[in-house]
Design a protein around this motif. Sequence first.
Motif, PDB file in Angstrom:
ATOM      1  N   UNK A 237     -30.385  15.329 -16.414  1.00 55.85           N
ATOM      2  CA  UNK A 237     -29.644  16.352 -15.684  1.00 55.85           C
ATOM      3  C   UNK A 237     -29.682  17.655 -16.465  1.00 55.85           C
ATOM      4  N   UNK A 238     -30.101  18.724 -15.820  1.00 54.06           N
ATOM      5  CA  UNK A 238     -30.132  20.025 -16.485  1.00 54.06           C
ATOM      6  C   UNK A 238     -28.742  20.627 -16.547  1.00 54.06           C
ATOM      7  N   UNK A 239     -28.476  21.338 -17.650  1.00 51.65           N
ATOM      8  CA  UNK A 239     -27.218  22.075 -17.805  1.00 51.65           C
ATOM      9  C   UNK A 239     -27.530  23.487 -18.274  1.00 51.65           C
ATOM     10  N   UNK A 240     -26.616  24.392 -17.984  1.00 55.03           N
ATOM     11  CA  UNK A 240     -26.757  25.757 -18.449  1.00 55.03           C
ATOM     12  C   UNK A 240     -26.406  25.875 -19.921  1.00 55.03           C
ATOM     13  N   UNK A 241     -26.807  26.986 -20.517  1.00 53.59           N
ATOM     14  CA  UNK A 241     -26.509  27.219 -21.930  1.00 53.59           C
ATOM     15  C   UNK A 241     -24.998  27.178 -22.154  1.00 53.59           C
ATOM     16  N   UNK A 242     -24.574  26.364 -23.108  1.00 52.83           N
ATOM     17  CA  UNK A 242     -23.157  26.257 -23.432  1.00 52.83           C
ATOM     18  C   UNK A 242     -22.383  25.258 -22.601  1.00 52.83           C
ATOM     19  N   UNK A 243     -23.041  24.573 -21.661  1.00 54.12           N
ATOM     20  CA  UNK A 243     -22.330  23.639 -20.778  1.00 54.12           C
ATOM     21  C   UNK A 243     -22.447  22.181 -21.200  1.00 54.12           C
ATOM     22  N   UNK A 244     -23.278  21.880 -22.177  1.00 55.52           N
ATOM     23  CA  UNK A 244     -23.572  20.479 -22.498  1.00 55.52           C
ATOM     24  C   UNK A 244     -22.304  19.702 -22.847  1.00 55.52           C
ATOM     25  N   UNK A 245     -21.413  20.288 -23.618  1.00 54.22           N
ATOM     26  CA  UNK A 245     -20.203  19.566 -24.042  1.00 54.22           C
ATOM     27  C   UNK A 245     -19.342  19.206 -22.840  1.00 54.22           C
ATOM     28  N   UNK A 246     -19.138  20.158 -21.921  1.00 54.56           N
ATOM     29  CA  UNK A 246     -18.290  19.911 -20.757  1.00 54.56           C
ATOM     30  C   UNK A 246     -18.918  18.887 -19.816  1.00 54.56           C
ATOM     31  N   UNK A 247     -20.223  18.984 -19.589  1.00 55.11           N
ATOM     32  CA  UNK A 247     -20.885  18.052 -18.677  1.00 55.11           C
ATOM     33  C   UNK A 247     -20.946  16.659 -19.296  1.00 55.11           C
ATOM     34  N   UNK A 248     -21.203  16.587 -20.585  1.00 55.40           N
ATOM     35  CA  UNK A 248     -21.199  15.294 -21.269  1.00 55.40           C
ATOM     36  C   UNK A 248     -19.835  14.635 -21.155  1.00 55.40           C
ATOM     37  N   UNK A 249     -18.765  15.413 -21.279  1.00 54.34           N
ATOM     38  CA  UNK A 249     -17.417  14.856 -21.160  1.00 54.34           C
ATOM     39  C   UNK A 249     -17.184  14.285 -19.768  1.00 54.34           C
ATOM     40  N   UNK A 250     -17.671  14.972 -18.735  1.00 57.33           N
ATOM     41  CA  UNK A 250     -17.536  14.463 -17.364  1.00 57.33           C
ATOM     42  C   UNK A 250     -18.267  13.134 -17.195  1.00 57.33           C
ATOM     43  N   UNK A 251     -19.474  13.058 -17.730  1.00 62.34           N
ATOM     44  CA  UNK A 251     -20.289  11.857 -17.583  1.00 62.34           C
ATOM     45  C   UNK A 251     -19.750  10.713 -18.436  1.00 62.34           C
ATOM     46  N   UNK A 252     -19.274  11.031 -19.633  1.00 61.98           N
ATOM     47  CA  UNK A 252     -18.669   9.997 -20.472  1.00 61.98           C
ATOM     48  C   UNK A 252     -17.430   9.420 -19.790  1.00 61.98           C
ATOM     49  N   UNK A 253     -16.617  10.286 -19.175  1.00 61.03           N
ATOM     50  CA  UNK A 253     -15.419   9.825 -18.481  1.00 61.03           C
ATOM     51  C   UNK A 253     -15.755   8.934 -17.293  1.00 61.03           C
ATOM     52  N   UNK A 254     -16.948   9.124 -16.718  1.00 61.29           N
ATOM     53  CA  UNK A 254     -17.388   8.289 -15.600  1.00 61.29           C
ATOM     54  C   UNK A 254     -18.004   6.970 -16.073  1.00 61.29           C
ATOM     55  N   UNK A 255     -18.046   6.756 -17.383  1.00 64.49           N
ATOM     56  CA  UNK A 255     -18.502   5.477 -17.919  1.00 64.49           C
ATOM     57  C   UNK A 255     -19.950   5.418 -18.339  1.00 64.49           C
ATOM     58  N   UNK A 256     -20.628   6.557 -18.413  1.00 64.32           N
ATOM     59  CA  UNK A 256     -22.040   6.561 -18.778  1.00 64.32           C
ATOM     60  C   UNK A 256     -22.226   6.727 -20.280  1.00 64.32           C
ATOM     61  N   UNK A 257     -23.380   6.294 -20.756  1.00 67.74           N
ATOM     62  CA  UNK A 257     -23.836   6.625 -22.104  1.00 67.74           C
ATOM     63  C   UNK A 257     -24.727   7.857 -21.985  1.00 67.74           C
ATOM     64  N   UNK A 258     -24.540   8.824 -22.856  1.00 68.55           N
ATOM     65  CA  UNK A 258     -25.261  10.092 -22.736  1.00 68.55           C
ATOM     66  C   UNK A 258     -25.894  10.507 -24.061  1.00 68.55           C
ATOM     67  N   UNK A 259     -26.929  11.310 -23.932  1.00 68.25           N
ATOM     68  CA  UNK A 259     -27.563  11.956 -25.079  1.00 68.25           C
ATOM     69  C   UNK A 259     -28.062  13.313 -24.615  1.00 68.25           C
ATOM     70  N   UNK A 260     -28.227  14.222 -25.546  1.00 65.98           N
ATOM     71  CA  UNK A 260     -28.642  15.579 -25.212  1.00 65.98           C
ATOM     72  C   UNK A 260     -30.050  15.860 -25.726  1.00 65.98           C
ATOM     73  N   UNK A 261     -30.745  16.753 -25.020  1.00 72.65           N
ATOM     74  CA  UNK A 261     -32.066  17.207 -25.469  1.00 72.65           C
ATOM     75  C   UNK A 261     -32.108  18.724 -25.373  1.00 72.65           C
ATOM     76  N   UNK A 262     -32.658  19.355 -26.398  1.00 73.52           N
ATOM     77  CA  UNK A 262     -32.719  20.817 -26.443  1.00 73.52           C
ATOM     78  C   UNK A 262     -34.025  21.335 -25.845  1.00 73.52           C
ATOM     79  N   UNK A 263     -33.959  22.557 -25.285  1.00 72.21           N
ATOM     80  CA  UNK A 263     -35.169  23.203 -24.786  1.00 72.21           C
ATOM     81  C   UNK A 263     -35.857  23.941 -25.928  1.00 72.21           C
ATOM     82  N   UNK A 264     -36.957  24.625 -25.618  1.00 70.38           N
ATOM     83  CA  UNK A 264     -37.722  25.303 -26.665  1.00 70.38           C
ATOM     84  C   UNK A 264     -36.942  26.446 -27.309  1.00 70.38           C
ATOM     85  N   UNK A 265     -35.943  26.948 -26.600  1.00 75.67           N
ATOM     86  CA  UNK A 265     -35.106  28.005 -27.158  1.00 75.67           C
ATOM     87  C   UNK A 265     -33.983  27.483 -28.034  1.00 75.67           C
TER      88      UNK A 265
END
Length: 277
Positions: A237-265
């Motif tokens: 799932x793509x997220x905007x710059x600075x949104x990863x923490x908030x979106x990860x929290x939503x997905x974690x609360x829904x019971x998922x396991x999550x990890x993040x990946x950075x773009x070239x920037x």
Amino acid sequence: MTAEGAPIRLALAAAAARIDSATPRLDAELLMAHALGISREALLLARLDDPAPAGFAPLLARRLRHEPIAYITGTRGFWTIELAVGPGVLVPRADSETLIEAAVAHFAGTPGPRRILDLGTGSGALLLAALDEWPEASGVGIDRSAPALAIAADNARRLGMADRATMRAGGWDGTGERFDLILCNPPYIEDDAPLPDEVAGHEPASALFAGADGLDDYRRIALLLAGQLAPGGIAVVEVGAGQALAVTALLDAAGFATANRRDLGGHERCIIVQVPE
């Protein structure tokens, strides 16, 4: 020095000096190549001393009004494919290739996903790039926009994937089927966020804005994914710059396991989502 008949190298320099973008010289070269009906590489290798064609000036005028380059040329390269794009569909960004990179890394050493879902498919960029990566796979692209679905279906036909890619009208309700790979680049911009003229004035608002905090669509997607992921499958799932923490929290609360990946920037651009075993 952009008049018809001026040497192309001088016309390009003059045009680049007038274009207000992060890549003015590249923009000018792409427009010139389009006016000539050749690739940018062919332009740079052999045509710089030719006279500028008459068709360059009207293309430049459109760019000076901040129309996206991809709308002017009608095409955009993404991953390993070339897509048709136009008004009514979001212009694919290089940052979104991070989702394909994450999927390729996850499925490395395996036969890859068999069934792929692209939520909010737009031009079909993510789905068709994934199908190009895994020739044995098939998939579904969903979008609410009729113009976007028409462009996505045309891209599937042009790329020889019409028998493997189905485009359907729909939103965040899904399909009821389970998929090995789910791709999603939802709207994620705050309603009052300032945007460049070429985005705000041309690209579809429905593909950009997602409520006061930019998270409205993620809240719905978090409820959808569990019923769509096959055992062992992932969503990226793509997220905007600075949104990863908030979106990860939503997905974690829904019971998922999550990890993040950075773009070239260096921005956290992709959330990798799995159902915990």
